[in-house]
Design a protein around this motif. Structure first.
Motif, short mmCIF file in Angstrom:
data_model
loop_
_atom_site.label_atom_id
_atom_site.label_comp_id
_atom_site.label_asym_id
_atom_site.label_seq_id
_atom_site.Cartn_x
_atom_site.Cartn_y
_atom_site.Cartn_z
N PHE A 1 0.83 -1.21 0.00
CA PHE A 1 0.00 0.00 0.00
C PHE A 1 0.87 1.25 0.00
O PHE A 1 0.69 2.15 -0.82
CB PHE A 1 -0.92 0.00 1.22
N TYR A 2 1.82 1.33 0.92
CA TYR A 2 2.64 2.54 1.04
C TYR A 2 3.64 2.68 -0.10
O TYR A 2 4.01 3.79 -0.47
CB TYR A 2 3.32 2.60 2.42
N GLN A 3 4.04 1.57 -0.72
CA GLN A 3 4.90 1.65 -1.89
C GLN A 3 4.11 2.10 -3.11
O GLN A 3 4.51 3.03 -3.81
CB GLN A 3 5.56 0.29 -2.17
N LYS A 4 2.97 1.46 -3.35
CA LYS A 4 2.18 1.72 -4.55
C LYS A 4 1.51 3.09 -4.54
O LYS A 4 1.59 3.83 -5.51
CB LYS A 4 1.11 0.63 -4.71
N TYR A 5 0.84 3.44 -3.46
CA TYR A 5 0.02 4.65 -3.44
C TYR A 5 0.75 5.89 -2.93
O TYR A 5 0.40 7.00 -3.31
CB TYR A 5 -1.25 4.42 -2.62
N VAL A 6 1.73 5.71 -2.08
CA VAL A 6 2.42 6.86 -1.51
C VAL A 6 3.80 7.06 -2.16
O VAL A 6 4.35 8.14 -2.13
CB VAL A 6 2.54 6.72 0.03
N GLY A 7 4.33 5.99 -2.74
CA GLY A 7 5.63 6.09 -3.39
C GLY A 7 6.81 5.94 -2.44
O GLY A 7 7.93 6.30 -2.77
N LEU A 8 6.55 5.39 -1.25
CA LEU A 8 7.64 5.17 -0.30
C LEU A 8 8.44 3.95 -0.71
O LEU A 8 7.93 3.05 -1.37
CB LEU A 8 7.08 4.98 1.12
N THR A 9 9.68 3.91 -0.28
CA THR A 9 10.53 2.75 -0.55
C THR A 9 11.07 2.22 0.77
O THR A 9 11.11 2.93 1.77
CB THR A 9 11.72 3.11 -1.47
N VAL A 10 11.48 0.97 0.75
CA VAL A 10 12.01 0.35 1.96
C VAL A 10 13.36 0.99 2.26
O VAL A 10 14.30 0.92 1.46
CB VAL A 10 12.15 -1.18 1.80
N SER A 11 13.44 1.64 3.41
CA SER A 11 14.70 2.28 3.82
C SER A 11 15.46 1.44 4.84
O SER A 11 16.66 1.60 5.01
CB SER A 11 14.42 3.68 4.39
N ARG A 12 14.75 0.54 5.50
CA ARG A 12 15.38 -0.38 6.46
C ARG A 12 14.53 -1.64 6.49
O ARG A 12 13.32 -1.56 6.66
CB ARG A 12 15.44 0.26 7.84
N SER B 1 -5.07 10.10 11.86
CA SER B 1 -4.80 9.81 10.46
C SER B 1 -3.36 10.17 10.15
O SER B 1 -2.72 10.93 10.88
CB SER B 1 -5.75 10.58 9.53
N ILE B 2 -2.86 9.62 9.06
CA ILE B 2 -1.55 9.95 8.53
C ILE B 2 -1.81 10.70 7.24
O ILE B 2 -2.59 10.23 6.40
CB ILE B 2 -0.72 8.68 8.25
N GLY B 3 -1.20 11.86 7.05
CA GLY B 3 -1.48 12.67 5.87
C GLY B 3 -0.30 12.76 4.92
O GLY B 3 0.85 12.88 5.34
N PHE B 4 -0.61 12.71 3.62
CA PHE B 4 0.40 12.83 2.57
C PHE B 4 -0.05 13.86 1.55
O PHE B 4 -1.22 13.90 1.17
CB PHE B 4 0.61 11.48 1.86
N HIS B 5 0.90 14.66 1.09
CA HIS B 5 0.64 15.60 0.01
C HIS B 5 0.88 14.89 -1.32
O HIS B 5 1.82 14.10 -1.45
CB HIS B 5 1.59 16.80 0.11
N THR B 6 0.01 15.15 -2.28
CA THR B 6 0.18 14.60 -3.62
C THR B 6 0.06 15.72 -4.64
O THR B 6 -0.67 16.69 -4.41
CB THR B 6 -0.84 13.49 -3.92
N ASN B 7 0.76 15.58 -5.74
CA ASN B 7 0.69 16.59 -6.80
C ASN B 7 -0.47 16.34 -7.75
O ASN B 7 -0.76 17.19 -8.58
CB ASN B 7 2.01 16.63 -7.58
N ASP B 8 -1.11 15.17 -7.66
CA ASP B 8 -2.24 14.85 -8.54
C ASP B 8 -3.32 14.14 -7.74
O ASP B 8 -3.43 12.92 -7.77
CB ASP B 8 -1.76 14.01 -9.72
N LEU B 9 -4.11 14.92 -7.02
CA LEU B 9 -5.14 14.39 -6.14
C LEU B 9 -6.18 13.57 -6.91
O LEU B 9 -6.59 12.50 -6.46
CB LEU B 9 -5.81 15.54 -5.38
N GLU B 10 -6.60 14.05 -8.05
CA GLU B 10 -7.60 13.34 -8.86
C GLU B 10 -7.09 11.97 -9.30
O GLU B 10 -7.82 10.98 -9.23
CB GLU B 10 -7.98 14.16 -10.10
N VAL C 1 -5.76 7.21 6.12
CA VAL C 1 -4.68 7.90 5.40
C VAL C 1 -5.31 9.02 4.60
O VAL C 1 -6.24 8.79 3.83
CB VAL C 1 -3.88 6.93 4.51
N GLN C 2 -4.82 10.22 4.82
CA GLN C 2 -5.33 11.40 4.13
C GLN C 2 -4.42 11.77 2.98
O GLN C 2 -3.19 11.76 3.11
CB GLN C 2 -5.41 12.58 5.11
N PHE C 3 -5.03 12.11 1.85
CA PHE C 3 -4.28 12.61 0.71
C PHE C 3 -4.79 14.01 0.41
O PHE C 3 -5.98 14.23 0.26
CB PHE C 3 -4.46 11.69 -0.51
N ILE C 4 -3.85 14.96 0.35
CA ILE C 4 -4.21 16.36 0.18
C ILE C 4 -3.42 16.97 -0.98
O ILE C 4 -2.32 16.54 -1.28
CB ILE C 4 -3.97 17.14 1.49
#
Length: 116
Positions: free
Chosen positions: A19-30, A68-77, A113-116
Motif C-alpha cells: 500500500f505505502y509503496q504503490k500509493y504513496v511512493g515510499l521505498t524500503v529504507s530499512r 490519520s496519517i497525511g500525505f501531500h500529492t501533486n495529482d489528487l484526482e 490515510v489522508q491525501f491532500i
C-alpha cells in the motif's frame, strides 16, 4: 526535535508494505526481514519520517477515527481515481475552505490515510 517514525502493527504485513509503496511512493529504507524479524521501515528519503510496519499476528484493526496519517500529492484526482479503480473506497472529497481539498482512505491495517 524531529518525528522519526510512525509504527503500524498489523497481520496484513505484505499488503501494508505494498500500500505505502504503490500509493504513496515510499521505498524500503530499512528491512529487518533478513534478521528474522518482519519489520520494515518505508520512507521517501533517508532523512524523512518513516512508516514502520511490524507484522503482528492477531493484531486488531488499527483504525482510530480520530487519528490519520497525511500525505501531500501533486495529482489528487489521479490517486483518488486509482483508489476507486482498486476498490479501496476513498471518502468523497472534503473541502473545508476553497484552497484546501482532500480525501481519506483506509490502509490494509485500518489506518486512516489522508491525501491532500
Amino acid at each position: 526535535m524531529k518525528l522519526n517514525h510512525i509504527t503500524i502493527q498489523t497481520e496484513a504485513f505484505e499488503k501494508e508494505i505494498e500500500f505505502y509503496q504503490k500509493y504513496v511512493g515510499l521505498t524500503v529504507s530499512r528491512d529487518m526481514r533478513p534478521m528474522g524479524k518482519n519489520i520494515v521501515f518505508l520512507s521517501g528519503a533517508a532523512d524523512d519520517t518513516a512508516i514502520e510496519i511490524i507484522e503482528k499476528p492477531g493484531a486488531s484493526d488499527a483504525g482510530n477515527e480520530n487519528i490519520s496519517i497525511g500525505f501531500h500529492t501533486n495529482d489528487l484526482e489521479k490517486i483518488y481515481n486509482e483508489f476507486c479503480s482498486d476498490g479501496l473506497n476513498p471518502t468523497p472529497f472534503i473541502s473545508p475552505m476553497p484552497q484546501v481539498r482532500f480525501f481519506f482512505v483506509k490502509d490494509p491495517a485500518g489506518v486512516n490515510v489522508q491525501f491532500i
